[in-house]
Design a protein around this motif. Structure first.
Motif, short mmCIF file in Angstrom:
data_model
loop_
_atom_site.label_atom_id
_atom_site.label_comp_id
_atom_site.label_asym_id
_atom_site.label_seq_id
_atom_site.Cartn_x
_atom_site.Cartn_y
_atom_site.Cartn_z
N LYS A 104 8.07 59.28 -20.10
CA LYS A 104 8.17 59.09 -18.67
C LYS A 104 7.36 57.90 -18.22
O LYS A 104 7.82 57.08 -17.42
CB LYS A 104 7.67 60.37 -17.97
N THR A 105 6.15 57.74 -18.76
CA THR A 105 5.32 56.60 -18.41
C THR A 105 5.96 55.31 -18.88
O THR A 105 5.96 54.30 -18.16
CB THR A 105 3.92 56.76 -19.02
N ALA A 106 6.48 55.30 -20.05
CA ALA A 106 7.14 54.09 -20.57
C ALA A 106 8.35 53.72 -19.72
O ALA A 106 8.60 52.54 -19.43
CB ALA A 106 7.56 54.31 -22.02
N SER A 107 9.09 54.75 -19.28
CA SER A 107 10.25 54.46 -18.42
C SER A 107 9.81 53.87 -17.10
O SER A 107 10.42 52.93 -16.60
CB SER A 107 11.03 55.76 -18.18
N TYR A 108 8.74 54.42 -16.52
CA TYR A 108 8.23 53.88 -15.27
C TYR A 108 7.76 52.44 -15.44
O TYR A 108 7.96 51.59 -14.56
CB TYR A 108 7.07 54.74 -14.75
N ARG A 109 7.14 52.15 -16.58
CA ARG A 109 6.68 50.78 -16.82
C ARG A 109 7.85 49.82 -16.92
O ARG A 109 7.81 48.71 -16.39
CB ARG A 109 5.83 50.74 -18.09
N ARG A 110 8.91 50.25 -17.61
CA ARG A 110 10.08 49.38 -17.71
C ARG A 110 10.71 49.16 -16.34
O ARG A 110 11.10 48.05 -16.00
CB ARG A 110 11.09 50.01 -18.68
N GLN A 111 10.79 50.22 -15.54
CA GLN A 111 11.37 50.07 -14.20
C GLN A 111 10.50 49.17 -13.33
O GLN A 111 11.01 48.36 -12.56
CB GLN A 111 11.52 51.45 -13.55
N GLY A 112 9.17 49.33 -13.45
CA GLY A 112 8.27 48.48 -12.68
C GLY A 112 8.40 47.02 -13.08
O GLY A 112 8.39 46.13 -12.22
N GLY A 113 8.54 46.77 -14.37
CA GLY A 113 8.72 45.38 -14.82
C GLY A 113 10.01 44.78 -14.31
O GLY A 113 10.03 43.62 -13.86
N ALA A 114 11.08 45.55 -14.33
CA ALA A 114 12.36 45.05 -13.81
C ALA A 114 12.27 44.79 -12.32
O ALA A 114 12.81 43.80 -11.81
CB ALA A 114 13.46 46.05 -14.12
N ALA A 115 11.57 45.68 -11.59
CA ALA A 115 11.43 45.48 -10.13
C ALA A 115 10.67 44.20 -9.83
O ALA A 115 11.03 43.45 -8.91
CB ALA A 115 10.73 46.69 -9.52
N HIS A 116 9.59 43.93 -10.58
CA HIS A 116 8.82 42.71 -10.35
C HIS A 116 9.65 41.46 -10.66
O HIS A 116 9.50 40.43 -9.99
CB HIS A 116 7.54 42.72 -11.18
N ILE A 117 10.49 41.55 -11.66
CA ILE A 117 11.33 40.39 -11.99
C ILE A 117 12.30 40.09 -10.86
O ILE A 117 12.50 38.94 -10.46
CB ILE A 117 12.08 40.64 -13.32
N PHE A 118 12.92 41.14 -10.31
CA PHE A 118 13.86 40.94 -9.21
C PHE A 118 13.15 40.50 -7.93
O PHE A 118 13.74 39.81 -7.09
CB PHE A 118 14.66 42.22 -8.95
N TRP A 168 11.70 36.31 -4.29
CA TRP A 168 11.24 36.54 -2.92
C TRP A 168 9.74 36.27 -2.80
O TRP A 168 9.29 35.67 -1.81
CB TRP A 168 11.55 37.97 -2.50
N LEU A 169 8.96 36.72 -3.79
CA LEU A 169 7.52 36.49 -3.74
C LEU A 169 7.19 35.00 -3.81
O LEU A 169 6.31 34.51 -3.10
CB LEU A 169 6.85 37.24 -4.90
N LEU A 170 7.92 34.26 -4.66
CA LEU A 170 7.71 32.82 -4.73
C LEU A 170 8.05 32.15 -3.40
O LEU A 170 7.34 31.25 -2.94
CB LEU A 170 8.54 32.22 -5.86
N GLY A 171 9.16 32.60 -2.80
CA GLY A 171 9.51 32.04 -1.49
C GLY A 171 8.48 32.36 -0.44
O GLY A 171 8.15 31.51 0.41
N LEU A 172 7.95 33.60 -0.46
CA LEU A 172 6.93 33.98 0.51
C LEU A 172 5.68 33.13 0.37
O LEU A 172 5.10 32.67 1.37
CB LEU A 172 6.57 35.46 0.32
N VAL A 173 5.26 32.87 -0.86
CA VAL A 173 4.04 32.10 -1.09
C VAL A 173 4.26 30.62 -0.83
O VAL A 173 3.50 29.97 -0.09
CB VAL A 173 3.53 32.34 -2.53
#
Length: 320
Positions: A26-40, A44-49
C-alpha cells in the motif's frame, strides 16, 4: 505457563508480520501515485514559479527603484509612492476607474440577473439563448470587439445612423469627454453572459416548492422575487460581485483601443491600468509602473476584503 505464553505470543507476532506485509504494497502504491501526481503537476508548478512568482517578486523590488528598462535599477526607497501623491494624471486615472467600477458592475449584474430570471421561466430554445448571450463574454475584452465598438460609436457610426432615422443628430460619442466613458460602461454591460450563466445555475437550485407555497399564500411575482429568489440567490450575487469588481479594476483593452492608447479625450477614459501601461512601456518608467501595480493589487485586496466583511449583513447561506 511457558507453553501457554508461547501459544499467546505466536499469534501476536504473526498478526504484526501480516500487518507489515499488508502495509508495504500500500505504501509503495501511494509513493508511485504521488510521484505520478508530481510529474503531472510539474508544468503548472514551473509556470507558477517562472511566470507568476518570480515576476511578482521582481516587480516588488522594482517598485522601490528608478528603472527605465535601459539602465540598471537604482534604489530610491519610497520615492515612487511619494510621486503618486503629486501626480495629477494618477489621480485622474483613479477617479475614472472608480466611476467605471461603481457604475458598470452593478448595471451589468442587474441586467444579467434580469435575463437569467427570464430564461429560467423555461422558454423554448433555452440552450441557444444561453450560448448566444454567453458569446459576448468571450469576445468583450478582445481587440476586435473594441475596434467594432469604436466604429459603432464614431461620428459616422451605426448608432448615429440609427438616431438619424428619428431625426436626432448625434455627435461623436467617443470624442466627447462627457460620453466617452459611458460607451465603455455599455461595452462592459454587454458582456453580461458569464454572470448570467452563473445566476441561471443558482436559480435552478431554488426548490420549486417554495414558489408553490408562496403562490398559495397569494404572493405575486414581485413578492416571490424579493422574499424567495433574492435572499436565496445572495451567495451567487456575492460571487459574481467579487469576480466582476476585480475584472473591472483591471480593464485595459477597451480603453486602449478606443482612445488610441491616450486615455482621451481629456483623460476621460484614462483607466488606471492604461496609465500604468503608459508609464511602463511608453515613458519607460518601469519603477513607477511597478509601484502603481502594487498599489492596484493592495486596492483590489482591500475592496475584496471589504466585500467579505459586509457580506455577513446581506448574504444568506443555507444554514442561516
Amino acid at each position: 505457563m511457558t507453553n501457554t505464553a508461547l501459544r499467546h505470543e505466536a499469534p501476536a507476532e504473526a498478526v504484526s508480520e501480516s500487518r507489515q506485509t499488508r502495509k508495504r504494497p500500500k505504501t509503495a502504491s501511494y509513493r508511485r501515485q504521488g510521484g505520478a501526481a508530481h510529474i503531472f503537476l510539474l508544468p503548472w508548478l514551473l509556470g507558477l514559479v517562472l511566470i507568476t512568482a518570480v515576476p511578482l517578486l521582481a516587480s516588488l523590488y522594482l517598485a522601490f527603484t528608478d528603472y527605465s528598462l535601459l539602465t540598471e535599477p537604482e534604489f530610491v526607497g519610497l520615492e515612487n509612492f511619494r510621486q503618486m501623491l503629486d501626480d495629477e494624471r494618477f489621480w485622474a486615472a483613479v477617479g475614472v476607474t472608480l466611476r467605471y467600477v461603481l457604475v458598470s458592475v452593478p448595471v451589468q449584474l442587474g441586467f444579467a440577473l434580469l435575463l437569467a430570471v427570464i430564461l429560467d421561466k423555461g422558454i423554448k430554445g433555452l440552450p441557444f439563448y444561453r450560448s448566444a448571450f454567453y458569446l459576448p463574454s468571450l469576445l468583450g475584452s478582445s481587440v476586435a470587439v473594441a475596434i467594432l465598438w469604436r466604429q459603432l460609436f464614431g461620428h459616422e457610426g451605426l448608432i448615429n445612423q440609427a438616431l438619424a432615422l428619428f431625426g436626432v443628430e448625434g455627435s461623436s460619442w467617443l470624442q466627447n469627454p462627457d460620453t466617452a466613458l459611458s460607451t465603455l460602461v455599455v461595452l462592459n454591460v454587454w458582456t453580461f453572459g458569464s454572470p448570467m450563466i452563473i445566476f441561471l445555475a443558482g436559480l435552478r437550485q431554488i426548490p420549486a416548492d417554495l414558489y408553490e407555497a408562496a403562490r398559495v399564500d397569494g404572493a405575486g411575482p414581485v413578492r416571490q422575487f424579493t422574499m424567495i429568489t433574492a435572499p436565496l440567490l445572495t451567495p451567487i450575487i456575492f460571487f459574481n460581485l467579487i469576480l466582476q469588481t476585480i475584472g473591472a479594476f483591471q480593464a485595459f483593452t477597451q480603453a486602449h483601443i478606443i482612445s488610441g492608447g491616450t486615455g482621451g479625450p481629456l483623460d476621460s477614459t484614462l483607466f488606471y491600468t492604461l496609465y500604468l501601461y503608459q508609464q511602463g512601456f511608453v515613458n519607460f518608467s518601469m519603477g513607477y509602473a511597478s509601484a502603481m501595480a502594487w498599489v492596484l493589487l493592495v486596492a483590489i485586496g482591500l475592496v475584496t476584503a471589504g466585500h467579505f466583511l459586509l457580506s455577513k449583513y446581506w448574504v444568506f447561506y443555507g444554514d442561516n
